[in-house]
Structures are given as structure tokens and as C-alpha cells.
Write a protein that holds these residues in place. Structure first.
Motif, mmCIF file in Angstrom:
data_model
loop_
_atom_site.group_PDB
_atom_site.id
_atom_site.type_symbol
_atom_site.label_atom_id
_atom_site.label_comp_id
_atom_site.label_asym_id
_atom_site.label_seq_id
_atom_site.Cartn_x
_atom_site.Cartn_y
_atom_site.Cartn_z
ATOM 1 N N PRO A 33 44.286 51.595 45.035
ATOM 2 C CA PRO A 33 43.392 50.460 45.274
ATOM 3 C C PRO A 33 41.911 50.858 45.174
ATOM 4 N N VAL A 41 41.016 50.935 41.511
ATOM 5 C CA VAL A 41 40.915 49.572 40.982
ATOM 6 C C VAL A 41 39.557 48.975 41.347
ATOM 7 N N LYS A 42 39.120 49.194 42.577
ATOM 8 C CA LYS A 42 37.834 48.632 43.035
ATOM 9 C C LYS A 42 36.645 49.193 42.264
ATOM 10 N N ASP A 71 44.501 45.132 39.242
ATOM 11 C CA ASP A 71 44.973 44.756 40.580
ATOM 12 C C ASP A 71 46.334 44.069 40.500
#
Length: 172
Positions: A57, A60-61, A72
Motif C-alpha cells: 500500500p 501504491v501511494k 490499488d
């Protein structure tokens, strides 16, 4: 030397969207069937594999483009087998939905865009809401057709055009 410019390296990158780990080779020789007689003429380049569904995650950010939404989706589907969309605005809606349609082999993404031209879609929540509504509409048309309700009456009951009912009926 290149006249008036720099020379840039060639980098082989694969964006892999599969839900299972990449198990193929990581060089051209590993994945291509190159005969020994051709090997002196073909460079064995390393392939840089990015397994999108296996990004963290945090990784992805780090994306600042619409690709964050795409990545995502694949990460969530791998981890949770479900997708909870963000309300993050999609800047390039048409392109993202076409890409999602191709990568997922799910035509609902493109259908949501086609049906969203009137109101314009802004985020994945709206896309999935529209896809779900489209699925419900298709189910209603199918149910009415199954009990032999005339198309004109179906259109009236569902408050849509006869052409729209016919278009849905043609896909059933």
C-alpha cells in the motif's frame, strides 16, 4: 555520438497485473525461444518485472497519477478478493476505464464510461455505482423478457427508451 543529443539506455520493463506471482524468466533468453545460431546476434537483456498486485500500500501511494487507482484495484483484489473504491478523482477517466476493462477482461468498466457521458464520471465509486446500476437494469430487462413482457412495456416500466431495452436485450 548522436548529433545534438544524448544517448539513452534501453530498459526492458514488464508491468505484470496477474494475481499469481511471476514465475517466468527474467531475461530475454529465459522467455524467448532463441536458437543457438541466433544467440550471438540477440542481446540477453534483463527484464525488470513490476508485479502490480504485489505492491505494498505504501508503494501504491507513491504514484501521483491515475495509475495509483489502477494499482490499488489490483492490490486490493489480490489481498481481499474485493475492491473498496476510493473517492480520489480520476483525471483521465476514459483511458483508465479502457485500461481497466482490458486488464480485468470486465466490460462493465467501459460500459460505465459509455453510460456516464451524460453525467461524467469522476471517481471509481461512481464507476462501480454505475456498473452496478447497469447490472440491475440488465437483470430487470431479462426478468421482464423471461415472462414475455413486450419491449415497449418494459421501456415504460423501467423509464428508459425502447432502443435502450433492445440494446440490453441484444446482449442477453
Amino acid at each position: 555520438m548522436v548529433k545534438g543529443g544524448e544517448i539513452y539506455p534501453v530498459v526492458t520493463i514488464v508491468l505484470y497485473f496477474g494475481q499469481k506471482r511471476w514465475i517466468k524468466g527474467r531475461s530475454l533468453y529465459d522467455i524467448l525461444d532463441i536458437t543457438d545460431e541466433w544467440k550471438p546476434y540477440v542481446s540477453d537483456y534483463k527484464i525488470n518485472i513490476f508485479e502490480i498486485a504485489y505492491l505494498t500500500p505504501e508503494q501504491v501511494k507513491m504514484f501521483k497519477s491515475d495509475f495509483r487507482i489502477v494499482a490499488d484495484y489490483f492490490v486490493q483484489m489480490r489481498i481481499n478478493k474485493d475492491y473498496i473504491p476510493s473517492k480520489e478523482t480520476i483525471k483521465h477517466v476514459d483511458e483508465v476505464l479502457k485500461l481497466m476493462s482490458v486488464l480485468t477482461q470486465d466490460e462493465r468498466f467501459e460500459q460505465a464510461q459509455a453510460n456516464g457521458n451524460k453525467g461524467g464520471l469522476k471517481n471509481m465509486c461512481e464507476v462501480l455505482d454505475r456498473a452496478e446500476a447497469r447490472g440491475e437494469l440488465k437483470g430487470a430487462v431479462r426478468a421482464y423478457l423471461d415472462v414475455k413482457v413486450p419491449i415497449e412495456e418494459i421501456a415504460k416500466k423501467l423509464n428508459i427508451s425502447v432502443e435502450e431495452v433492445q440494446k440490453i436485450a441484444d446482449t442477453l
